[in-house]
Design a protein around this motif. Structure first.
Motif, mmCIF file in Angstrom:
data_model
loop_
_atom_site.group_PDB
_atom_site.id
_atom_site.type_symbol
_atom_site.label_atom_id
_atom_site.label_comp_id
_atom_site.label_asym_id
_atom_site.label_seq_id
_atom_site.Cartn_x
_atom_site.Cartn_y
_atom_site.Cartn_z
ATOM 1 N N ALA A 76 -64.581 0.136 65.214
ATOM 2 C CA ALA A 76 -65.332 -1.085 65.409
ATOM 3 C C ALA A 76 -65.484 -1.902 66.839
ATOM 4 O O ALA A 76 -66.845 -1.039 67.132
ATOM 5 N N GLY A 77 -64.169 -1.437 67.445
ATOM 6 C CA GLY A 77 -64.094 -1.998 69.202
ATOM 7 C C GLY A 77 -64.483 -0.516 69.716
ATOM 8 O O GLY A 77 -65.671 -0.538 71.109
ATOM 9 N N GLN A 78 -64.697 0.477 68.865
ATOM 10 C CA GLN A 78 -65.399 1.555 69.685
ATOM 11 C C GLN A 78 -67.321 1.617 70.381
ATOM 12 O O GLN A 78 -67.616 2.149 71.113
ATOM 13 N N ILE A 79 -67.036 1.526 68.750
ATOM 14 C CA ILE A 79 -68.865 1.261 68.812
ATOM 15 C C ILE A 79 -69.669 0.039 69.420
ATOM 16 O O ILE A 79 -70.392 0.079 69.883
ATOM 17 N N ASN A 80 -68.461 -0.362 69.744
ATOM 18 C CA ASN A 80 -69.364 -2.557 69.948
ATOM 19 C C ASN A 80 -69.245 -2.385 71.730
ATOM 20 O O ASN A 80 -69.343 -2.724 72.566
ATOM 21 N N GLN A 81 -67.867 -1.354 71.853
ATOM 22 C CA GLN A 81 -68.737 -0.838 73.732
ATOM 23 C C GLN A 81 -68.739 0.434 73.425
ATOM 24 O O GLN A 81 -68.684 0.657 74.951
#
Length: 361
Positions: A76-81
């Motif tokens: 999720a963090g990679q997608i949000n970044q």
């Protein structure tokens, strides 16, 4: 009103007097905002739910449980970044400035990831989420393939070890069979030797009796015969006794030889039996090790069977109604803005009219 503090009634009178100067511009602003919100493109909220790949792994407590190959919060963090934005934009031929913002979150107490975006084109938004899932699926399954290859390698190593141990067991069983043959051969030889020993013992007994009889006859001859005949008889008896004694000694030697042979046969049987016991222990140990290896193979196969590839739990789904623009909110804010803007202007005009240098505003 000059020189007096205005009261609430004075304010209300001003509002009532200048009501059209307040309401008409406010209504115009509301109509303009409503028209603008009507002309703005409608945006829909499109979301999907993804479940990462999972494997069957042993934890620190020694029990087995399903674990994800990648932490959902990390994904999720990679997608949000925006780690995947350019890749998907290039794949779908979308200008990067026009690419909608992806939002991802790990659903609480689950391994699921919810990904959403807002777009006026629901087909494009759905295509973006599907392209994202395909990329994530490829990354997840690459890790799963590595796990499966590792499992297959462990299974093959165990199978090779099992085959090697089975060959060792066959070799030990051949040694056992050879020892049993040696035991049977020694047992047969022992029986033959015992029979021969018994015959020799019986023959020794017979020779002993014959020697005793000859000696008794020799004594009788000495008593009954003349001197000349006695010398010849004694010589004959003495020669016969000597021959029987030599034969008796030969039989005793053969008896001793048979007795030693019997000891050798018994020792050979005992040694072979002990060796077979040791071989049986080794075979049991190897069989136990094979069972452990087979249990590990079953566990590896179960682990492989419990591998779950990434899944699109919820396909990209647009919201039933547009989430933007929010027309009631825009109209309400335009009305409030009009009131807060034109009401002070009305009071300003009234003030200038009453306090200006003789001018009616």
């Amino acid at each position: 009103m000059r020189g007096q503090e205005p009261g609430l009634m004075d304010f209300l009178l001003v509002v009532w007097k200048r009501r059209w100067q307040i309401l008409l511009p406010t209504l115009g602003l509301i109509l303009a905002a409503g028209l603008a919100s009507f002309l703005l493109p409608r945006e829909y909220d499109i979301d999907s739910i993804i479940r990462p790949s999972t494997i069957f792994a042993q934890n620190e407590a020694g029990t087995f449980q399903e674990v994800v190959v990648v932490d959902p919060r990390q994904i999720a963090g990679q997608i949000n970044q925006k780690s995947y934005d350019r890749l998907i934009a290039d794949e779908l031929k979308i200008n990067l400035p026009d690419f909608p913002r992806l939002r991802a979150e790990n659903l609480r107490d689950t391994n699921l990831i919810r990904v959403s975006l807002r777009d006026s084109d629901t087909d494009r938004g759905s295509a973006i989420l599907l392209a994202l899932f395909k990329r994530l699926e490829k990354d997840f399954n690459r890790k799963i393939d590595v796990e499966i290859k590792a499992i297959d390698a462990q299974v093959k190593a165990n199978e090779f070890e099992i085959n090697r141990k089975n060959l060792d067991i066959k070799s030990l069983e051949i040694d056992q069979a050879r020892n049993r043959d040696e035991m049977r051969s020694a047992a047969n030889k022992l029986k033959i030797s015992e029979a021969r020993y018994e015959n020799l013992s019986q023959e020794i007994t017979d020779v002993r009796k014959r020697i005793d009889g000859l000696e008794a006859q020799q004594k009788d001859v000495l008593k009954a015969q003349p001197e000349g005949a006695t010398a010849i008889s004694l010589l004959l008896y003495s020669s016969e006794v000597q021959n029987n004694l030599r034969y008796y000694n030969d039989l005793n030697e053969k008896l001793s030889t048979e007795r030693m042979a019997q000891e050798d046969y018994k020792l050979a049987m005992k040694t072979a039996e002990q060796q077979n016991g040791q071989l049986a222990t080794q075979i049991d140990r190897l069989k136990s090790e094979i069972e452990n290896l087979q249990s590990e193979i079953s566990l590896f196969n179960e682990k492989k069977a419990r591998v779950d590839y990434a899944q699109l739990v919820k396909a990209p789904t647009p919201s039933v109604f547009p989430v933007s623009p929010k027309k009631p909110f825009i109209v309400l804010m335009a009305g409030l803005l009009g009131l807060f803007t034109f009401t002070p202007l009305a009071f300003l005009k009234e003030y200038l009219k009453n306090n200006g240098p003789g001018r009616d505003v």
